[in-house]
Design a protein around this motif. Structure first.
Motif, PDB file in Angstrom:
ATOM      1  N   LYS A   1       0.871  -1.174   0.000  1.00 10.18           N
ATOM      2  CA  LYS A   1       0.000   0.000   0.000  1.00 10.18           C
ATOM      3  C   LYS A   1       0.910   1.227   0.000  1.00 10.18           C
ATOM      4  O   LYS A   1       2.114   1.114   0.277  1.00 10.18           O
ATOM      5  CB  LYS A   1      -0.930   0.005   1.199  1.00 10.18           C
ATOM      6  N   PRO A   2       0.383   2.399  -0.296  1.00  6.60           N
ATOM      7  CA  PRO A   2       1.233   3.583  -0.245  1.00  6.60           C
ATOM      8  C   PRO A   2       1.850   3.737   1.137  1.00  6.60           C
ATOM      9  O   PRO A   2       1.156   3.635   2.154  1.00  6.60           O
ATOM     10  CB  PRO A   2       0.257   4.728  -0.538  1.00  6.60           C
ATOM     11  N   GLY A   3       3.146   3.942   1.175  1.00  9.81           N
ATOM     12  CA  GLY A   3       3.831   4.087   2.453  1.00  9.81           C
ATOM     13  C   GLY A   3       5.326   4.030   2.294  1.00  9.81           C
ATOM     14  O   GLY A   3       5.863   4.107   1.189  1.00  9.81           O
ATOM     15  N   VAL A   4       6.009   3.878   3.423  1.00  6.63           N
ATOM     16  CA  VAL A   4       7.466   3.915   3.454  1.00  6.63           C
ATOM     17  C   VAL A   4       8.034   2.509   3.545  1.00  6.63           C
ATOM     18  O   VAL A   4       7.673   1.734   4.434  1.00  6.63           O
ATOM     19  CB  VAL A   4       7.967   4.777   4.640  1.00  6.63           C
ATOM     20  N   LEU A   5       8.925   2.207   2.621  1.00  5.13           N
ATOM     21  CA  LEU A   5       9.696   0.966   2.615  1.00  5.13           C
ATOM     22  C   LEU A   5      11.055   1.300   3.214  1.00  5.13           C
ATOM     23  O   LEU A   5      11.715   2.236   2.761  1.00  5.13           O
ATOM     24  CB  LEU A   5       9.864   0.462   1.180  1.00  5.13           C
ATOM     25  N   SER A   6      11.475   0.573   4.254  1.00  6.93           N
ATOM     26  CA  SER A   6      12.759   0.818   4.908  1.00  6.93           C
ATOM     27  C   SER A   6      13.690  -0.357   4.678  1.00  6.93           C
ATOM     28  O   SER A   6      13.310  -1.509   4.899  1.00  6.93           O
ATOM     29  CB  SER A   6      12.585   0.992   6.417  1.00  6.93           C
ATOM     30  N   VAL A   7      14.910  -0.047   4.245  1.00  7.20           N
ATOM     31  CA  VAL A   7      15.935  -1.064   4.024  1.00  7.20           C
ATOM     32  C   VAL A   7      17.022  -0.843   5.074  1.00  7.20           C
ATOM     33  O   VAL A   7      17.648   0.215   5.114  1.00  7.20           O
ATOM     34  CB  VAL A   7      16.527  -0.957   2.597  1.00  7.20           C
ATOM     35  N   HIS A   8      17.228  -1.847   5.929  1.00  4.49           N
ATOM     36  CA  HIS A   8      18.159  -1.720   7.057  1.00  4.49           C
ATOM     37  C   HIS A   8      19.441  -2.506   6.785  1.00  4.49           C
ATOM     38  O   HIS A   8      19.399  -3.719   6.592  1.00  4.49           O
ATOM     39  CB  HIS A   8      17.501  -2.248   8.334  1.00  4.49           C
ATOM     40  N   GLU A   9      20.562  -1.776   6.811  1.00  8.61           N
ATOM     41  CA  GLU A   9      21.889  -2.385   6.663  1.00  8.61           C
ATOM     42  C   GLU A   9      22.728  -1.918   7.839  1.00  8.61           C
ATOM     43  O   GLU A   9      23.268  -0.810   7.818  1.00  8.61           O
ATOM     44  CB  GLU A   9      22.562  -1.923   5.375  1.00  8.61           C
ATOM     45  N   GLY A  10      22.825  -2.738   8.874  1.00 14.67           N
ATOM     46  CA  GLY A  10      23.535  -2.303  10.072  1.00 14.67           C
ATOM     47  C   GLY A  10      22.840  -1.086  10.649  1.00 14.67           C
ATOM     48  O   GLY A  10      21.637  -1.086  10.890  1.00 14.67           O
TER      49      GLY A  10
ATOM     50  N   ALA B   1       8.292   4.435  -6.963  1.00 16.64           N
ATOM     51  CA  ALA B   1       8.998   4.614  -5.699  1.00 16.64           C
ATOM     52  C   ALA B   1       9.930   5.814  -5.819  1.00 16.64           C
ATOM     53  O   ALA B   1      10.461   6.086  -6.892  1.00 16.64           O
ATOM     54  CB  ALA B   1       9.798   3.364  -5.333  1.00 16.64           C
ATOM     55  N   VAL B   2      10.103   6.502  -4.689  1.00 12.05           N
ATOM     56  CA  VAL B   2      10.961   7.679  -4.636  1.00 12.05           C
ATOM     57  C   VAL B   2      11.720   7.622  -3.317  1.00 12.05           C
ATOM     58  O   VAL B   2      11.113   7.372  -2.270  1.00 12.05           O
ATOM     59  CB  VAL B   2      10.128   8.981  -4.681  1.00 12.05           C
ATOM     60  N   PRO B   3      13.046   7.858  -3.338  1.00 13.14           N
ATOM     61  CA  PRO B   3      13.761   7.958  -2.058  1.00 13.14           C
ATOM     62  C   PRO B   3      13.108   9.050  -1.203  1.00 13.14           C
ATOM     63  O   PRO B   3      12.754  10.126  -1.703  1.00 13.14           O
ATOM     64  CB  PRO B   3      15.180   8.341  -2.471  1.00 13.14           C
ATOM     65  N   LEU B   4      12.935   8.769   0.063  1.00 16.15           N
ATOM     66  CA  LEU B   4      12.193   9.666   0.945  1.00 16.15           C
ATOM     67  C   LEU B   4      12.820  11.054   1.026  1.00 16.15           C
ATOM     68  O   LEU B   4      12.105  12.053   1.124  1.00 16.15           O
ATOM     69  CB  LEU B   4      12.097   9.045   2.342  1.00 16.15           C
ATOM     70  N   TYR B   5      14.125  11.150   0.945  1.00 12.35           N
ATOM     71  CA  TYR B   5      14.774  12.454   1.057  1.00 12.35           C
ATOM     72  C   TYR B   5      14.420  13.377  -0.110  1.00 12.35           C
ATOM     73  O   TYR B   5      14.610  14.597  -0.025  1.00 12.35           O
ATOM     74  CB  TYR B   5      16.296  12.306   1.184  1.00 12.35           C
TER      75      TYR B   5
END
Length: 139
Positions: free
Chosen positions: A58-67, A95-99
């Motif tokens: 759904k529309p929202g934020v996808l977070s990718v965690h590396e350390g 998709a668009v980077p949040l920044y």
């Protein structure tokens, strides 16, 4: 028909992530610790060894965690596939980077679509207003 991928005898330390858009590949076999995916049933964290799952985004934020590093993207919609062999495929329509997103424009859009939703008189207008609110109301 291809056989299912083998399930490893031990859980790997990393999750391999592919993140695709119709026009590009954002991540290709990127080794990460975890991804958090916005799904139609809520936020879903995917770690290495996650049970095989298919979810609708759904529309929202996808977070990718590396350390200690976290990369966030706003995704509009799509699907995610978590596989038992510690592989996750995420396919988003947009998709668009949040920044790269201006919070003032997001707030302006939310205000506009909230008003459209409250004054809607037809089912089509209500649907358009609700979609606009959902897209502009991400965490």
């Amino acid at each position: 028909m291809n056989p299912r991928p083998a399930i490893p005898s031990s859980i790997p330390s990393k999750l391999s992530v592919n993140f695709f858009l119709p026009y590009s590949s954002q991540l290709s076999a990127k080794e990460v610790d975890m991804v958090i995916i916005p799904t139609t049933t809520g936020q879903m964290g995917v770690l290495p060894g996650h049970v095989a799952t298919i979810v609708e985004l759904k529309p929202g934020v996808l977070s990718v965690h590396e350390g200690n590093d976290v990369t966030k993207y706003f995704v509009s919609s799509g699907f995610a596939f978590a596989r038992a062999n510690s592989l996750a495929d995420i396919i988003a329509v947009e998709a668009v980077p949040l920044y790269q997103i201006d919070p003032n424009l997001v707030q302006k859009g939310l205000t506009e679509f909230t008003q459209k939703l409250s004054t809607a008189s037809t089912d089509g207008e209500k649907a358009e207003g609700q979609i606009g609110v959902d897209v502009h109301q991400f965490p």
